[in-house]
Design a protein around this motif. Structure first.
Motif, mmCIF file in Angstrom:
data_model
loop_
_atom_site.group_PDB
_atom_site.id
_atom_site.type_symbol
_atom_site.label_atom_id
_atom_site.label_comp_id
_atom_site.label_asym_id
_atom_site.label_seq_id
_atom_site.Cartn_x
_atom_site.Cartn_y
_atom_site.Cartn_z
ATOM 1 N N GLU A 73 0.833 -1.207 0.000
ATOM 2 C CA GLU A 73 0.000 0.000 0.000
ATOM 3 C C GLU A 73 0.869 1.259 0.000
ATOM 4 O OE1 GLU A 73 -3.380 2.242 2.781
ATOM 5 O OE2 GLU A 73 -2.891 0.130 3.156
ATOM 6 N N ALA A 74 1.897 1.267 0.854
ATOM 7 C CA ALA A 74 2.787 2.433 0.931
ATOM 8 C C ALA A 74 3.532 2.648 -0.384
ATOM 9 C CB ALA A 74 3.777 2.250 2.079
ATOM 10 N N LEU A 75 4.021 1.565 -0.976
ATOM 11 C CA LEU A 75 4.751 1.683 -2.251
ATOM 12 C C LEU A 75 3.858 2.243 -3.346
ATOM 13 C CD1 LEU A 75 6.835 -1.632 -2.275
ATOM 14 C CD2 LEU A 75 7.704 0.697 -1.926
ATOM 15 N N ASN A 76 2.615 1.798 -3.383
ATOM 16 C CA ASN A 76 1.698 2.297 -4.420
ATOM 17 C C ASN A 76 1.368 3.777 -4.209
ATOM 18 O OD1 ASN A 76 1.303 0.139 -6.270
ATOM 19 N ND2 ASN A 76 0.123 -0.947 -4.719
ATOM 20 N N GLU A 77 1.264 4.199 -2.941
ATOM 21 C CA GLU A 77 1.044 5.624 -2.667
ATOM 22 C C GLU A 77 2.247 6.453 -3.110
ATOM 23 O OE1 GLU A 77 -0.511 6.991 1.053
ATOM 24 O OE2 GLU A 77 -1.585 5.109 1.419
ATOM 25 N N ILE A 78 3.440 5.967 -2.804
ATOM 26 C CA ILE A 78 4.670 6.659 -3.210
ATOM 27 C C ILE A 78 4.768 6.706 -4.740
ATOM 28 C CG2 ILE A 78 7.194 6.450 -3.226
ATOM 29 C CD1 ILE A 78 6.854 5.253 -0.322
ATOM 30 N N LYS A 79 4.427 5.595 -5.364
ATOM 31 C CA LYS A 79 4.474 5.506 -6.824
ATOM 32 C C LYS A 79 3.578 6.560 -7.480
ATOM 33 C CE LYS A 79 3.534 2.080 -10.475
ATOM 34 N NZ LYS A 79 3.126 0.679 -10.710
ATOM 35 N N THR A 100 6.354 -4.325 -8.150
ATOM 36 C CA THR A 100 6.143 -2.904 -7.847
ATOM 37 C C THR A 100 7.460 -2.201 -7.553
ATOM 38 O OG1 THR A 100 3.932 -3.364 -6.970
ATOM 39 C CG2 THR A 100 4.930 -1.277 -6.330
ATOM 40 N N LEU A 101 8.309 -2.829 -6.752
ATOM 41 C CA LEU A 101 9.606 -2.232 -6.425
ATOM 42 C C LEU A 101 10.511 -2.160 -7.652
ATOM 43 C CD1 LEU A 101 11.047 -3.460 -2.987
ATOM 44 C CD2 LEU A 101 10.863 -1.114 -3.818
ATOM 45 N N TYR A 102 10.562 -3.231 -8.414
ATOM 46 C CA TYR A 102 11.461 -3.307 -9.573
ATOM 47 C C TYR A 102 11.110 -2.258 -10.624
ATOM 48 C CZ TYR A 102 14.088 -5.500 -13.423
ATOM 49 O OH TYR A 102 14.947 -5.767 -14.468
ATOM 50 N N SER A 142 15.785 -10.316 -1.111
ATOM 51 C CA SER A 142 15.130 -10.244 -2.430
ATOM 52 C C SER A 142 14.552 -8.856 -2.669
ATOM 53 C CB SER A 142 14.012 -11.292 -2.536
ATOM 54 O OG SER A 142 14.530 -12.604 -2.571
ATOM 55 N N LEU A 143 13.880 -8.296 -1.660
ATOM 56 C CA LEU A 143 13.283 -6.967 -1.815
ATOM 57 C C LEU A 143 14.358 -5.902 -1.979
ATOM 58 C CD1 LEU A 143 10.313 -7.104 0.741
ATOM 59 C CD2 LEU A 143 10.248 -7.419 -1.742
ATOM 60 N N ALA A 144 15.450 -6.025 -1.236
ATOM 61 C CA ALA A 144 16.557 -5.074 -1.407
ATOM 62 C C ALA A 144 17.112 -5.144 -2.831
ATOM 63 C CB ALA A 144 17.661 -5.357 -0.388
ATOM 64 N N LEU A 145 17.242 -6.362 -3.352
ATOM 65 C CA LEU A 145 17.779 -6.551 -4.701
ATOM 66 C C LEU A 145 16.856 -5.998 -5.782
ATOM 67 C CD1 LEU A 145 19.194 -10.185 -4.330
ATOM 68 C CD2 LEU A 145 20.538 -8.088 -4.568
ATOM 69 N N ALA A 146 15.584 -5.787 -5.443
ATOM 70 C CA ALA A 146 14.643 -5.213 -6.407
ATOM 71 C C ALA A 146 14.849 -3.713 -6.573
ATOM 72 C CB ALA A 146 13.204 -5.492 -5.968
ATOM 73 N N THR A 147 15.638 -3.090 -5.680
ATOM 74 C CA THR A 147 15.871 -1.651 -5.768
ATOM 75 C C THR A 147 17.070 -1.364 -6.672
ATOM 76 O OG1 THR A 147 17.248 -1.601 -3.756
ATOM 77 C CG2 THR A 147 14.878 -1.272 -3.483
ATOM 78 N N ASP A 148 17.238 -0.087 -7.003
ATOM 79 C CA ASP A 148 18.267 0.305 -7.973
ATOM 80 C C ASP A 148 19.661 0.323 -7.372
ATOM 81 O OD1 ASP A 148 16.101 0.831 -9.695
ATOM 82 O OD2 ASP A 148 15.950 2.888 -8.960
ATOM 83 N N VAL A 149 19.771 0.720 -6.120
ATOM 84 C CA VAL A 149 21.072 0.895 -5.466
ATOM 85 C C VAL A 149 21.008 0.266 -4.082
ATOM 86 C CG1 VAL A 149 22.768 2.572 -4.624
ATOM 87 C CG2 VAL A 149 21.441 3.073 -6.689
ATOM 88 N N ILE A 150 22.010 -0.555 -3.762
ATOM 89 C CA ILE A 150 22.089 -1.162 -2.428
ATOM 90 C C ILE A 150 23.369 -0.693 -1.756
ATOM 91 C CG2 ILE A 150 22.118 -3.283 -1.079
ATOM 92 C CD1 ILE A 150 20.856 -4.714 -3.448
ATOM 93 N N ILE A 151 23.187 -0.051 -0.595
ATOM 94 C CA ILE A 151 24.310 0.375 0.240
ATOM 95 C C ILE A 151 24.232 -0.429 1.529
ATOM 96 C CG2 ILE A 151 25.454 2.333 1.352
ATOM 97 C CD1 ILE A 151 23.692 4.170 -0.439
ATOM 98 N N ALA A 152 25.356 -0.978 1.967
ATOM 99 C CA ALA A 152 25.337 -1.793 3.190
ATOM 100 C C ALA A 152 26.517 -1.456 4.078
ATOM 101 C CB ALA A 152 25.360 -3.279 2.842
ATOM 102 N N GLU A 153 26.284 -1.523 5.381
ATOM 103 C CA GLU A 153 27.390 -1.377 6.325
ATOM 104 C C GLU A 153 28.311 -2.582 6.223
ATOM 105 O OE1 GLU A 153 25.317 1.463 9.720
ATOM 106 O OE2 GLU A 153 25.747 -0.640 10.204
#
Length: 262
Positions: free
Chosen positions: A40-46, A94-96, A116-127
């Motif tokens: 729901e939040a992703l669709n609102e942001i979209k 939706t994320l991809y 998996s959800l993190a990998l659907a995003t464009d950029v991954i930054i990790a500590e």
């Protein structure tokens, strides 16, 4: 975005939406409520034309420990399973295809469906001391949420296969070296690093960046949808195996599973 969510925190900062998983007591494990709220939040942001950047984070000690195993054990038969998987698949697509620049800011664990959800995003930054793991194999399952698709995109088919088979836990530097993530930062600095990256984006021609993303994602969307369907069918089959039952029991008993290939 006026709505308050029980399992998420959403903060708008100019053209940026910061969406945080907020079940810290379970290391932000994804149950059905959390996944529905996330969708729901992703669709609102979209739909919000004023937003150009989305940052995903986790509250507490980690990003997201994956699917909530306790919640999965309470599923009642194939109908519940099919509904659960449909929400997962909708989240991944939706994320991809999100028409924003999307960033995952990872500290602590990003495991299973969380990865998996993190990998659907464009950029991954990790500590650097993050724990990233596509570790479905540990409970006799296959990756879902597009895990196969995203691993293949980032690593190539052969490396993806071996990484999935091993289910290794990788720190930030190991994940960067493998090609699984895009940037690594010092322990405790993930928020500053994400903010700095967003500032860089905001001094860039964002519309041109999003147009390139749109072209590349559109060319691959159908392959993602097909692979999600294959993952759903495979996951149902694996849930009927003795190895999966043993993996779940071993997890509950905090011991090493004894798999027999059945």
């Amino acid at each position: 975005m006026e709505k308050q969510f029980e399992t998420l925190k959403v903060k708008l900062q100019g053209n940026t939406a910061v969406l945080s998983f907020n079940r810290p007591e379970s290391l932000n494990a994804l149950n059905l409520q959390m996944m529905n709220e996330l969708l729901e939040a992703l669709n609102e942001i979209k739909r919000n034309p004023d937003l150009q950047v989305l940052v995903l984070k986790g509250e507490g000690k980690g990003f997201c420990s994956g699917g909530d195993i306790k919640a999965m054990l309470q599923m009642n038969g194939e109908e519940d399973f099919q509904h659960f998987m449909k929400v997962i698949n909708d989240l991944s697509v939706t994320l991809y295809t999100m028409p924003k620049i999307t960033v995952s800011a990872i500290h602590g664990a990003a495991a299973g469906l969380g990865l998996s959800l993190a990998l659907a995003t464009d950029v991954i930054i990790a500590e650097e001391q993050s724990k990233l793991a596509m570790n479905f194999i540990g409970i006799g399952l296959v990756p879902d949420g597009g895990g196969h698709f995203f691993m293949q995109e980032r690593l190539g088919a052969q490396k993806a296969l071996h990484t999935i088979w091993r289910g290794d836990i990788l720190n930030g530097h190991e994940a960067l070296s493998l090609g699984l993530i895009d940037r690594v930062t010092a322990e405790g600095r993930i928020n500053e690093e994400a903010d700095e990256f967003v500032r860089t984006i905001n001094h860039s021609p964002v519309k041109a960046m999003m147009e390139s993303k749109s072209i590349l994602r559109a060319s691959r969307k159908n392959q993602l949808v097909d692979m999600l369907e294959m993952e759903k069918e495979a996951q149902w089959k694996m849930r009927q195996t003795n190895d999966h039952m043993e993996g779940i029991q071993a997890f509950a008993e905090k011991r090493k599973p004894v798999f027999k290939g059945k």
